[in-house]
Design a protein around this motif. Structure first.
Motif, PDB file in Angstrom:
ATOM      1  N   PRO A  43       0.962  -1.240  -0.025  1.00  0.00           N
ATOM      2  CA  PRO A  43       0.092  -0.077   0.124  1.00  0.00           C
ATOM      3  C   PRO A  43       0.644   1.166   0.117  1.00  0.00           C
ATOM      4  CG  PRO A  43      -0.997  -1.674   1.426  1.00  0.00           C
ATOM      5  CD  PRO A  43       0.193  -2.154   0.817  1.00  0.00           C
ATOM      6  N   MET A  44       1.860   1.150   0.778  1.00  0.00           N
ATOM      7  CA  MET A  44       2.688   2.503   0.817  1.00  0.00           C
ATOM      8  C   MET A  44       3.300   2.907  -0.435  1.00  0.00           C
ATOM      9  SD  MET A  44       6.425   3.115   3.026  1.00  0.00           S
ATOM     10  CE  MET A  44       7.428   4.084   2.644  1.00  0.00           C
ATOM     11  N   ASP A  95      -1.824   5.662   6.364  1.00  0.00           N
ATOM     12  CA  ASP A  95      -1.340   4.368   5.831  1.00  0.00           C
ATOM     13  C   ASP A  95      -0.022   4.120   6.963  1.00  0.00           C
ATOM     14  OD1 ASP A  95      -0.470   1.988   4.093  1.00  0.00           O
ATOM     15  OD2 ASP A  95       1.125   3.324   4.069  1.00  0.00           O
ATOM     16  N   THR A 104      -1.329   3.204  10.263  1.00  0.00           N
ATOM     17  CA  THR A 104      -1.910   1.799  10.410  1.00  0.00           C
ATOM     18  C   THR A 104      -0.655   0.514  10.390  1.00  0.00           C
ATOM     19  OG1 THR A 104      -3.926   2.275   9.064  1.00  0.00           O
ATOM     20  CG2 THR A 104      -3.619   0.104   9.409  1.00  0.00           C
ATOM     21  N   TYR A 120      -2.370  -4.789   9.714  1.00  0.00           N
ATOM     22  CA  TYR A 120      -2.025  -3.768   8.406  1.00  0.00           C
ATOM     23  C   TYR A 120      -2.707  -4.051   7.436  1.00  0.00           C
ATOM     24  CZ  TYR A 120       0.404  -1.030   5.054  1.00  0.00           C
ATOM     25  OH  TYR A 120       0.899  -0.385   4.074  1.00  0.00           O
ATOM     26  N   MET A 180      -5.499  -2.258   5.331  1.00  0.00           N
ATOM     27  CA  MET A 180      -5.151  -1.351   4.089  1.00  0.00           C
ATOM     28  C   MET A 180      -5.287  -2.740   2.900  1.00  0.00           C
ATOM     29  SD  MET A 180      -4.941   1.711   5.059  1.00  0.00           S
ATOM     30  CE  MET A 180      -4.261   2.222   3.501  1.00  0.00           C
ATOM     31  N   CYS A 204      -7.406   0.471  -0.875  1.00  0.00           N
ATOM     32  CA  CYS A 204      -6.557   1.432  -1.270  1.00  0.00           C
ATOM     33  C   CYS A 204      -7.018   1.953  -2.777  1.00  0.00           C
ATOM     34  CB  CYS A 204      -5.141   0.822  -1.515  1.00  0.00           C
ATOM     35  SG  CYS A 204      -4.379   0.305   0.004  1.00  0.00           S
TER      36      CYS A 204
END
Length: 313
Positions: free
Chosen positions: A60-61, A123, A126, A134, A138, A143
């Motif tokens: 996600p990041m 994000d 979390t 996490y 996410m 997302c």
């Protein structure tokens, strides 16, 4: 809302004065900003390619980082080519429709960047405060929905502001003291009372900034408390390192925009705004991929593998 005044001939084209009228600087500035724009496109498009071709960055990041890179490259492309052209042509002409589209796109991408930085802060919150949950929280679906919501809200805000601004009558003069169709210098040319529209613009901007800053500050308050409670110095260092790049980007973006729009009105405010606009429309989009690549171990490792030929093209 004011209507077009009687005997008012609506302006069909505007003239953009550009960044500077000093001929001695224009050649140097053209080369400088051409290099910056080239670095912006290479850096951001390279970041998007790197993230999407490296399975280890399918998180996600980095998904949000690829979206940020897309916003930055688009943000810079909306106005930088015209800025470059202004160094070669003394006064640029832009149609009313072209000015409207440029303002709408600048507002859209500026709003999207604010909202996305807030999402990226959530994000990180979390990941650090709820590491076991996490990937459940996410999820890929969430997302994508967050990015869709970001663009939906940005388009709505851009359409609202652009509609109100260009509903005003513009009967002349038609010279915009800027290098792109920014809201303050365009409103300055309106042939009617702009207080109502200025209030709408201010309310919209304040709402977005306060909403996103609240999410960012609350997220990082919880992150700071969680990090301080960690017993391992190595864990604390790792947590700080994952947030450092994002915090740097936040400080640059919000610092320059706040400094610009918090300035009191003065005869020199338009010239000051032009200079400050360079930072958030030209410089920051170039710096963001550099900040994330230099301060992020995963991105640096992926970049090394790409340079050594271990990643597919």
């Amino acid at each position: 809302m004011p209507t077009v005044m009687e005997n008012c001939t609506q302006v069909t084209r505007f003239l953009l004065l550009g960044l500077t009228e000093q001929e001695g600087l224009q050649g140097i500035l053209f080369v400088l900003f051409l290099l910056i724009y080239s670095a912006t496109l290479i850096g951001n498009l390279g970041m998007i390619t790197l993230i999407h071709t490296n399975p280890q960055l399918h998180k996600p990041m980095y998904f949000f980082l690829s979206v940020l890179s897309f916003i930055d490259s688009s943000f810079s492309t909306v106005d930088t080519p015209r800025l470059l052209e202004s160094f070669l042509i003394s006064s640029q002409s832009i149609s009313l429709a072209g000015c409207m589209v440029q303002m709408a796109l600048m507002t859209l991408h500026g709003t999207a960047e604010c909202l996305l930085l807030a999402i990226m802060a959530y994000d990180r919150f979390t990941a650090i405060c709820h590491p076991l949950l996490y990937h459940t929280i996410m999820s890929q679906r969430l997302c994508v929905l967050l990015v869709v919501a970001t663009y939906t809200a940005s388009v709505a805000n851009s359409a609202l502001l652009t509609r109100y601004i260009f509903k005003l009558p513009y009967c002349g003069p038609n010279v915009i003291n800027h290098y792109f169709c920014d809201i303050p210098p365009v409103l300055h040319l309106a042939s009617a009372d702009t207080k109502e529209v200025e209030a709408i613009v201010f309310s919209s901007s304040a709402l977005i900034i306060l909403f996103t800053l609240t999410i960012i500050l609350v997220s990082y308050a919880y992150i700071l408390v969680t990090i301080c409670r960690m017993n391992s110095l190595e864990a604390q260092s790792k947590a700080f390192s994952t947030c450092a790049s994002h915090l740097t980007v936040i400080c640059l973006f919000y610092g320059t925009t706040t400094f610009m729009y918090a300035q009191p009105n003065s005869p020199n405010s338009m010239d000051q705004n032009k200079v400050m606009s360079i930072f958030y429309t030209v410089a920051i989009p170039m710096l963001n991929p550099l900040i994330y690549s230099l301060r992020n171990k995963d991105v640096k490792a992926a970049l090394k593998r790409r340079c050594s030929g271990k990643l597919p093209l």
